[in-house]
Write an enzyme that holds these catalytic residues in place. Structure first.
Site, short mmCIF file in Angstrom:
data_model
loop_
_atom_site.label_atom_id
_atom_site.label_comp_id
_atom_site.label_asym_id
_atom_site.label_seq_id
_atom_site.Cartn_x
_atom_site.Cartn_y
_atom_site.Cartn_z
N PRO A 11 42.16 48.70 34.90
CG PRO A 11 39.84 48.57 34.98
CD PRO A 11 41.04 47.99 34.31
CG ASN A 12 41.21 50.25 40.41
OD1 ASN A 12 41.04 51.44 40.66
ND2 ASN A 12 40.22 49.41 40.22
NE ARG A 19 44.09 47.60 43.35
CZ ARG A 19 43.84 46.81 42.31
NH1 ARG A 19 44.66 46.82 41.28
NH2 ARG A 19 42.79 46.05 42.29
CE1 TYR A 24 46.37 42.76 42.97
CE2 TYR A 24 45.50 44.42 44.47
CZ TYR A 24 45.30 43.35 43.62
OH TYR A 24 44.03 42.88 43.40
CG ASN A 75 47.24 42.76 35.44
OD1 ASN A 75 46.07 42.45 35.59
ND2 ASN A 75 48.07 42.99 36.46
CB ALA A 78 38.41 44.40 38.34
CG HIS A 81 38.09 38.81 37.54
ND1 HIS A 81 38.95 37.75 37.36
CD2 HIS A 81 38.77 39.71 38.31
CE1 HIS A 81 40.10 38.01 38.00
NE2 HIS A 81 40.01 39.18 38.58
CG ASP A 88 33.79 39.19 21.93
OD1 ASP A 88 34.05 37.98 22.13
OD2 ASP A 88 32.63 39.65 21.98
CD GLU A 99 44.43 36.09 32.12
OE1 GLU A 99 44.25 35.02 31.48
OE2 GLU A 99 43.61 36.53 32.94
CG HIS A 101 45.98 38.07 36.75
ND1 HIS A 101 45.09 39.12 36.62
CD2 HIS A 101 45.59 37.13 35.86
CE1 HIS A 101 44.21 38.81 35.70
NE2 HIS A 101 44.49 37.62 35.21
CG LEU A 102 50.91 42.65 39.62
CD1 LEU A 102 50.27 43.97 40.01
CD2 LEU A 102 52.41 42.78 39.58
CB SER A 103 47.41 38.70 43.35
OG SER A 103 46.26 38.83 42.50
NE ARG A 108 43.49 38.55 45.62
CZ ARG A 108 43.42 39.78 45.10
NH1 ARG A 108 43.99 40.03 43.94
NH2 ARG A 108 42.81 40.74 45.75
NE ARG A 112 40.13 39.71 44.05
CZ ARG A 112 39.90 41.00 43.81
NH1 ARG A 112 40.14 41.50 42.61
NH2 ARG A 112 39.46 41.81 44.76
#
Ligand code: DQA
Length: 150
Positions: A11-12, A19, A24, A75, A78, A81, A88, A99, A101-103, A108, A112
């Site tokens: 999402p997002n 954003r 990001y 990625n 949200a 988390h 699963d 996995e 993540h950009l950040s 943070r 997160r």
């Protein structure tokens, strides 16, 4: 041999570029996809690059990857988390998972700093911006080779 890597974005992430660019970056998801396509080509990998705002759609894509792909780079945004359903599905698919993540999620907010996805991941790359996706493809190429698919 199956050399298709599935890159999944949650999402997002369709909003990248506008954003919270201070967190990001200014690249759009399309920019990241083009860079990932170039790197995949250089590594002789096929790339399936997708984004969804829907948890259910991501779960379905992970389930389908079992037949079609040699690994998953994810990625989950949200949902990393919160989503035991994505965890699963990743555990069930039996494929190597990386996995991204950009950040740097560990610098943070506390909420997160735990990711369900990590429990299914061979490795986690975070805090390196879009470069993380490219590094994940490099690692995936090595995993495919080790598994006899390269
Ligand atoms: C993110 C980090 C998550 O906490 C956040 O919800 C995102 C993006 C990252 O790439 O840094 O949507 O996964």
């Amino acid at each position: 041999m199956n050399r298709t890597v599935l890159i999944l974005n949650g999402p997002n992430l369709n909003l990248l570029g506008r954003r919270e660019p201070e967190i990001y970056g200014r690249e759009s998801l399309a920019d990241i996809e083009s860079a990932a396509r170039a790197r995949a080509r250089a590594l002789s990998l096929e790339l399936d690059f997708r984004q969804s705002n829907s948890e259910g759609e991501l779960v379905t894509w992970i389930q389908q990857a079992h037949e079609r792909c040699s690994g998953i780079v994810i990625n989950a945004g949200a949902l990393s988390h919160t989503s035991i359903a994505i965890l699963d599905a990743l555990l069930a698919c039996g494929l190597p998972v990386i996995e991204v993540h950009l950040s740097n999620i560990y610098r943070r907010e506390g909420f997160r700093q735990h990711s369900y996805v990590s429990q299914a991941a061979r490795g986690v790359i975070c805090g390196l911006g879009s470069e993380g996706y490219l590094l994940a493809l490099e690692a995936m190429a090595k995993l495919a080779k080790a598994a006899g698919k390269g």
